[in-house]
Design an enzyme around this catalytic site. Structure first.
Site, PDB file in Angstrom:
ATOM      1  N   ASP A   1       0.950  -1.190   0.115  1.00 41.60           N
ATOM      2  CA  ASP A   1      -0.003  -0.170   0.051  1.00 41.60           C
ATOM      3  C   ASP A   1       0.704   1.387  -0.052  1.00 41.60           C
ATOM      4  OD1 ASP A   1      -2.366   1.449   0.069  1.00 41.60           O
ATOM      5  OD2 ASP A   1      -2.624   1.414   2.177  1.00 41.60           O
TER       6      ASP A   1
ATOM      7  N   ARG B   1      -1.077   9.370  -9.726  1.00 36.06           N
ATOM      8  CA  ARG B   1      -1.169   8.083  -8.976  1.00 36.06           C
ATOM      9  C   ARG B   1      -0.599   6.835  -9.760  1.00 36.06           C
ATOM     10  NH1 ARG B   1      -4.152   7.654  -4.566  1.00 36.06           N
ATOM     11  NH2 ARG B   1      -4.608   5.474  -5.008  1.00 36.06           N
TER      12      ARG B   1
ATOM     13  N   HIS C   1       2.169   3.519  -9.015  1.00 35.97           N
ATOM     14  CA  HIS C   1       2.005   2.140  -9.426  1.00 35.97           C
ATOM     15  C   HIS C   1       3.080   1.670 -10.292  1.00 35.97           C
ATOM     16  CE1 HIS C   1      -1.740   2.266  -7.450  1.00 35.97           C
ATOM     17  NE2 HIS C   1      -2.582   2.996  -8.486  1.00 35.97           N
TER      18      HIS C   1
ATOM     19  N   SER D   1     -10.776  -7.031  -4.361  1.00 34.95           N
ATOM     20  CA  SER D   1     -12.003  -7.339  -4.954  1.00 34.95           C
ATOM     21  C   SER D   1     -12.718  -5.748  -4.798  1.00 34.95           C
ATOM     22  CB  SER D   1     -12.949  -8.292  -4.262  1.00 34.95           C
ATOM     23  OG  SER D   1     -12.661  -8.156  -2.981  1.00 34.95           O
TER      24      SER D   1
ATOM     25  N   TRP E   1     -12.019  -2.246  -7.805  1.00 32.74           N
ATOM     26  CA  TRP E   1     -12.650  -1.767  -8.719  1.00 32.74           C
ATOM     27  C   TRP E   1     -13.440  -0.508  -8.669  1.00 32.74           C
ATOM     28  CZ3 TRP E   1     -11.695  -4.675 -12.828  1.00 32.74           C
ATOM     29  CH2 TRP E   1     -11.114  -6.325 -12.637  1.00 32.74           C
TER      30      TRP E   1
ATOM     31  N   LEU F   1      10.882 -20.467  -4.898  1.00 35.09           N
ATOM     32  CA  LEU F   1       9.959 -19.499  -4.470  1.00 35.09           C
ATOM     33  C   LEU F   1       8.597 -19.621  -5.093  1.00 35.09           C
ATOM     34  CD1 LEU F   1       9.443 -17.012  -2.649  1.00 35.09           C
ATOM     35  CD2 LEU F   1       9.950 -15.463  -4.602  1.00 35.09           C
TER      36      LEU F   1
ATOM     37  N   ARG G   1      -4.686  -1.918   8.859  1.00 40.12           N
ATOM     38  CA  ARG G   1      -5.728  -2.908   8.909  1.00 40.12           C
ATOM     39  C   ARG G   1      -5.550  -4.164   7.665  1.00 40.12           C
ATOM     40  NH1 ARG G   1      -8.012   2.484   7.093  1.00 40.12           N
ATOM     41  NH2 ARG G   1      -7.439   2.806   4.891  1.00 40.12           N
TER      42      ARG G   1
ATOM     43  N   SER H   1      -7.897  -5.009   5.227  1.00 40.83           N
ATOM     44  CA  SER H   1      -8.566  -4.692   3.915  1.00 40.83           C
ATOM     45  C   SER H   1      -9.024  -5.828   3.196  1.00 40.83           C
ATOM     46  CB  SER H   1      -7.753  -3.843   3.100  1.00 40.83           C
ATOM     47  OG  SER H   1      -7.385  -2.339   3.613  1.00 40.83           O
TER      48      SER H   1
HETATM   49  C1  IPE Z   1      -5.414  -2.848   0.002  1.00 42.66           C
HETATM   50  O1  IPE Z   1      -5.043  -1.453  -0.395  1.00 42.66           O
HETATM   51  C2  IPE Z   1      -5.300  -3.445  -1.342  1.00 42.66           C
HETATM   52  C3  IPE Z   1      -3.848  -3.560  -2.037  1.00 42.66           C
HETATM   53  C4  IPE Z   1      -2.828  -3.142  -1.768  1.00 42.66           C
HETATM   54  C5  IPE Z   1      -4.026  -4.007  -3.409  1.00 42.66           C
HETATM   55  P1  IPE Z   1      -6.120  -0.416  -0.385  1.00 42.66           P
HETATM   56  O2  IPE Z   1      -5.561   0.985  -0.558  1.00 42.66           O
HETATM   57  O3  IPE Z   1      -7.107  -0.667  -1.384  1.00 42.66           O
HETATM   58  O4  IPE Z   1      -6.888  -0.477   1.165  1.00 42.66           O
HETATM   59  P2  IPE Z   1      -7.716   0.467   1.919  1.00 42.66           P
HETATM   60  O5  IPE Z   1      -8.953   0.841   0.805  1.00 42.66           O
HETATM   61  O6  IPE Z   1      -7.269   1.688   2.202  1.00 42.66           O
HETATM   62  O7  IPE Z   1      -8.331  -0.260   2.951  1.00 42.66           O
HETATM   63  C1  IPE Z   2      -1.633   0.248  -3.221  1.00 39.48           C
HETATM   64  O1  IPE Z   2      -1.144   1.765  -3.254  1.00 39.48           O
HETATM   65  C2  IPE Z   2      -1.830  -0.398  -4.818  1.00 39.48           C
HETATM   66  C3  IPE Z   2      -3.102  -0.676  -5.043  1.00 39.48           C
HETATM   67  C4  IPE Z   2      -4.179  -0.857  -4.326  1.00 39.48           C
HETATM   68  C5  IPE Z   2      -3.291  -1.344  -6.324  1.00 39.48           C
HETATM   69  P1  IPE Z   2      -2.614   2.615  -3.392  1.00 39.48           P
HETATM   70  O2  IPE Z   2      -3.112   3.002  -4.770  1.00 39.48           O
HETATM   71  O3  IPE Z   2      -3.541   2.122  -2.473  1.00 39.48           O
HETATM   72  O4  IPE Z   2      -1.957   3.856  -2.599  1.00 39.48           O
HETATM   73  P2  IPE Z   2      -2.456   5.026  -1.632  1.00 39.48           P
HETATM   74  O5  IPE Z   2      -3.021   4.171  -0.516  1.00 39.48           O
HETATM   75  O6  IPE Z   2      -3.704   5.512  -2.119  1.00 39.48           O
HETATM   76  O7  IPE Z   2      -1.442   5.767  -1.268  1.00 39.48           O
HETATM   77 MG    MG Z   3      -4.289   2.336  -0.433  1.00 39.71          MG
END
Ligand code: IPE
Ligand code: IPE
Ligand code: MG
Length: 250
Positions: free
Chosen positions: A22, A35, A39, A68, A71, A133, A196, A198
């Site tokens: 995250d 953003r 990624h 999930s 989206w 791995l 959390r 998530s």
């Molecule tokens: C969790 O991150 C999912 C991934 C890292 C793929 P999110 O950024 O989606 O989680 P929330 O929404 O802050 O809980």
């Molecule tokens: C995690 O980073 C990657 C995915 C959920 C795909 P985020 O995109 O959630 O990054 P923040 O939490 O918004 O910084």
């Molecule tokens: Mg995030």
């Protein structure tokens, strides 16, 4: 510089590490970039983490790439992520397999475009001669989904006579979850500062050790992993017993 103590005994290393990667978005926003840039940079951290796990002989790594719930993000961000998955699979899988990495995707892939599903299937068919791995990429994954799909398969097994309903217990449920054949989850890592889960590996988290870091995912590297491993190595996993029992087994 690596802070891992080379003396960390093999038995103090986790056999299965799972990571909620995250913080990509905030990493990019802090640099006044879109953003999607975060990624892209996040993919580099994935590569570094896989290499670090190979070097440290950690046999299973499970990465949360797309939940999930993701989206719900803006359409263009979801599009960027799908494109990144495709490119990463095209670019990385052959080298991963050559290095002994067995790739698997966990999650409901019926929601993905046929071209992406096809790549996932093909990547999974390329098995290394010797697996060093097991890399599980969680895409359109949810911990609740995993429990539901296990339940559905068990119900089907009961309906067609393969499973006796009276025998359904934790081990049977476990055997139908996505990661059933791999080492149990030892260490859960989440970057990005949130404390959390998530909807990641709910069933598998029952006795995992949890480790949280404020490091944003694109900045995650071998040194951060080593900090988590060193912390993990110091913990006493009691599984309900007392510390006394562990130190002086009967
Ligand atoms: C969790 O991150 C999912 C991934 C890292 C793929 P999110 O950024 O989606 O989680 P929330 O929404 O802050 O809980
Ligand atoms: C995690 O980073 C990657 C995915 C959920 C795909 P985020 O995109 O959630 O990054 P923040 O939490 O918004 O910084
Ligand atoms: Mg995030």
């Amino acid at each position: 510089m690596s802070i891992i103590d080379p003396a960390i005994a093999v038995q103090r290393l986790p056999r299965h590490v799972a990571i909620v990667m995250d913080g990509n978005g905030r990493w990019a926003e802090a640099r006044h970039r879109p953003r999607s840039f975060g990624h892209h940079e996040g993919v580099k951290a994935v590569r570094a983490t896989v290499e670090a796990c190979l070097r440290r002989h950690i046999p299973v790594l499970t990465l949360f790439a797309f939940s999930s719930e993701n989206w719900k993000r803006p359409e263009d961000e979801v599009g960027t992520l799908m494109e990144l998955f495709m490119k990463a699979i095209d670019r990385e899988v052959d080298e991963l397999v050559a290095n002994g990495v067995a790739v698997r995707f966990i999650g409901d892939r019926s929601a993905f475009a046929p071209a992406l599903r096809d790549r996932m299937d093909r990547a999974e068919r390329k098995q290394p001669a010797q697996t060093r791995l097991s890399l599980n990429v969680a895409a359109n994954y949810g911990g609740r989904w995993d429990i539901v799909q296990a339940t559905r398969r068990i119900v089907q097994g009961i309906a067609n006579g393969d499973i006796d309903a009276d025998t359904v217990d934790e081990s049977i449920v476990d055997a139908h979850t996505s990661l059933a054949d791999l080492a149990p989850l030892d260490l859960f890592i989440r970057t990005g500062g949130e404390h959390r889960v998530s909807n990641f590996l709910l069933w598998q988290l029952a006795y995992a050790e949890l480790w949280f870091s404020d490091v944003l995912w694109p900045d995650f590297d071998a040194a951060t992993l080593d900090a988590a491993l060193a912390d993990y190595a110091r913990r006493e996993r009691r599984f309900g017993r007392t510390g006394q029992q562990l130190r002086h087994p009967a």
